[in-house]
Enzyme design. Structure first.
Site, PDB file in Angstrom:
ATOM      1  N   ARG A   1       1.160 -13.162   9.524  1.00 55.91           N
ATOM      2  CA  ARG A   1       2.257 -12.102   9.502  1.00 55.91           C
ATOM      3  C   ARG A   1       2.845 -11.525   8.538  1.00 55.91           C
ATOM      4  O   ARG A   1       2.956 -10.375   8.110  1.00 55.91           O
ATOM      5  CB  ARG A   1       3.070 -12.153  10.647  1.00 55.91           C
ATOM      6  CG  ARG A   1       2.715 -12.498  12.146  1.00 55.91           C
ATOM      7  CD  ARG A   1       1.373 -11.638  12.380  1.00 55.91           C
ATOM      8  NE  ARG A   1       0.750 -11.632  13.589  1.00 55.91           N
ATOM      9  CZ  ARG A   1      -0.594 -11.436  14.146  1.00 55.91           C
ATOM     10  NH1 ARG A   1      -1.483 -11.181  13.024  1.00 55.91           N
ATOM     11  NH2 ARG A   1      -0.894 -11.470  15.227  1.00 55.91           N
TER      12      ARG A   1
ATOM     13  N   ASP B   1       5.667 -12.428  17.466  1.00 49.15           N
ATOM     14  CA  ASP B   1       5.130 -11.469  16.344  1.00 49.15           C
ATOM     15  C   ASP B   1       5.861 -10.475  15.890  1.00 49.15           C
ATOM     16  O   ASP B   1       6.180 -10.022  14.819  1.00 49.15           O
ATOM     17  CB  ASP B   1       3.733 -11.070  16.566  1.00 49.15           C
ATOM     18  CG  ASP B   1       2.576 -12.112  16.515  1.00 49.15           C
ATOM     19  OD1 ASP B   1       2.993 -13.023  15.482  1.00 49.15           O
ATOM     20  OD2 ASP B   1       1.565 -11.921  16.810  1.00 49.15           O
TER      21      ASP B   1
ATOM     22  N   ASP C   1      -4.615  -1.341  22.564  1.00 48.34           N
ATOM     23  CA  ASP C   1      -3.167  -1.007  22.416  1.00 48.34           C
ATOM     24  C   ASP C   1      -2.743  -0.280  21.146  1.00 48.34           C
ATOM     25  O   ASP C   1      -2.099   0.494  21.387  1.00 48.34           O
ATOM     26  CB  ASP C   1      -2.608  -2.586  22.118  1.00 48.34           C
ATOM     27  CG  ASP C   1      -2.703  -3.496  23.432  1.00 48.34           C
ATOM     28  OD1 ASP C   1      -3.298  -3.128  24.197  1.00 48.34           O
ATOM     29  OD2 ASP C   1      -1.915  -4.474  23.529  1.00 48.34           O
TER      30      ASP C   1
ATOM     31  N   SER D   1      -6.029 -12.960  25.743  1.00 49.16           N
ATOM     32  CA  SER D   1      -5.415 -12.180  24.716  1.00 49.16           C
ATOM     33  C   SER D   1      -5.708 -12.927  23.384  1.00 49.16           C
ATOM     34  O   SER D   1      -5.307 -14.193  23.453  1.00 49.16           O
ATOM     35  CB  SER D   1      -3.692 -11.765  24.876  1.00 49.16           C
ATOM     36  OG  SER D   1      -3.281 -11.464  23.767  1.00 49.16           O
TER      37      SER D   1
END
Length: 407
Positions: free
Chosen positions: A98, A127, A16, A181
């Site tokens: 994050r 996210d 990605d 994922s």
């Protein structure tokens, strides 16, 4: 596309973000700086450097930072002082990483004079919110590029085709790799997608990468002793350790004994329900132990107030408000409560379970003279309980009299 001169991309080196790197170059005609964070995901991060160079990124524009100690010391430990769990089960392993990544990304943007930052989060997930709330809190005028909300590469096949057409190495992606994922850091690993999108299906055993199955865990229990200072673990079995070393060792122990698996359907901030599976071996041990040391060192009302605040605090982390003033205010309250949270906790680890078998502290509020079932030598007057109960029953007695009069 709006005019962007330089962008800092949160870059893993995977499919990605490699596609995003090339897409940014092609669509924004801008200089790209890559940032790869080592927060204990358990994978080599140096290959990201090689991948970035192959895509035309100058060596001086490639940042690979080891943030493991900062991650545990400044983010994981403060969160565990609050005993934070989301919706009763989730230990917030993805959520808490994050704000640190966003912080470092903005620091790099300021250093290199970038006018934009970019991430690889999809438009369906939490996210994107967590990253961007962090960006704006730390650099309010920064421009944010979220390719998944702009491009038409909305399937794995389209990503693979774009990568092939642009010379991006995908040799291990066509017929290999995990079907899930996944996101990993020193606190946890998560799994989403494929068969997990049916909440009725049990995940196959081969999916779990971090923990031994409880059925195959050792048949003999193992004891571990954790030492606390100011609410944080500072030693394991008498050996002083740094924050990252503490979590690494607890992960090892949890893995060995099949501790920390979770299968959860959660409510995402963006509105949908999502099924995810998590392995948080060290964090599961930490939560149990921290509540145990608090049980003897915190005043009753302080402990209960913390429990009332915790769901709000956990929700702030889950939804991306780590840098918000209300989270910072709550953190000051939580940290103030931890001054007396010192001492040790002894745990027994056995086949997926964490059992508290002992705890002690020089700051303990437990008084055996009062708590004993034997004679207490006058430390507690049993007769005092009668007045205490009658006073606490007064409002209910008044209401009962009122009901009788109405009849």
């Amino acid at each position: 596309m709006s005019e962007i001169n330089k962008v800092v991309l949160a870059y893993s080196g995977g499919l990605d973000t490699s596609v995003i790197l090339k897409w940014l170059q092609d669509n924004y005609q801008c200089e790209v700086v890559t940032f790869t964070a080592d927060i204990g995901q358990g994978e080599e991060v140096e290959p990201a450097r090689k991948k970035a160079v192959s895509l035309g990124i100058k060596p001086e524009n490639i940042y690979i930072d080891d943030l493991r100690e900062e991650f545990v010391r400044d983010f994981v430990f403060p969160m565990f002082r609050a005993n934070a769990i989301y919706e009763g089960e989730y230990l917030l392993g993805t959520s808490i990483a994050r704000p640190l990544i966003a912080k470092r990304q903005i620091e790099i943007a300021n250093r290199v004079g970038a006018d934009a930052v970019s991430h690889g989060c999809t438009g369906k997930g939490n996210d994107q919110v967590r990253f961007e709330l962090g960006y704006y809190a730390l650099k309010p005028d920064v421009k944010v590029i979220a390719p998944w909300r702009e491009w038409d590469l909305l399937s794995r096949e389209k990503l693979l085709n774009y990568a092939e057409a642009n010379g991006i190495d995908i040799s291990n992606k066509r017929n290999g790799g995990s079907p899930y994922s996944m996101d990993a850091n020193l606190l946890h690993i998560s799994y989403e997608g494929t068969v997990l999108e049916d909440p009725a299906r049990e995940p196959e055993e081969s999916m779990w990468l971090w923990t031994t199955s409880p059925e195959n865990a050792p048949n003999e229990a193992e004891y571990v002793e954790l030492e606390y200072a100011g609410g944080d673990i500072v030693a394991i079995n008498g050996h002083a350790m740094s924050p990252a070393a503490v979590l690494t060792e607890l992960n090892r122990l949890g893995n060995k004994h099949g501790i920390g698996r979770l299968d959860l359907v959660e409510n995402r901030y963006v509105g949908m329900k999502s099924r995810g599976c998590y392995e948080t071996p060290g964090g599961t041990i930490m939560l149990k132990a921290h509540r145990a040391i608090e049980s003897i060192t915190l005043d009753r009302e302080v402990a209960h107030l913390k429990d009332e605040l915790m769901p709000k605090y956990a929700n702030l982390i889950y939804t991306g408000y780590w840098w918000a003033p209300e989270r910072k205010m709550m953190q000051q309250m939580i940290d103030a409560s931890q001054a007396s949270v010192n001492g040790w906790v002894r745990l027994k680890l056995y086949k997926g379970g964490v059992y508290v078998v002992g705890r002690d502290s020089a700051d303990s509020l437990f008084d055996a003279r009062i708590a004993t079932f034997d004679e207490d030598g006058g430390a507690y007057n049993h007769a005092d309980a009668a007045g205490f109960i009658r006073l606490n029953a007064l409002r209910m007695r008044i209401a009962a009299h009122h009901r009788q009069l109405k009849k």
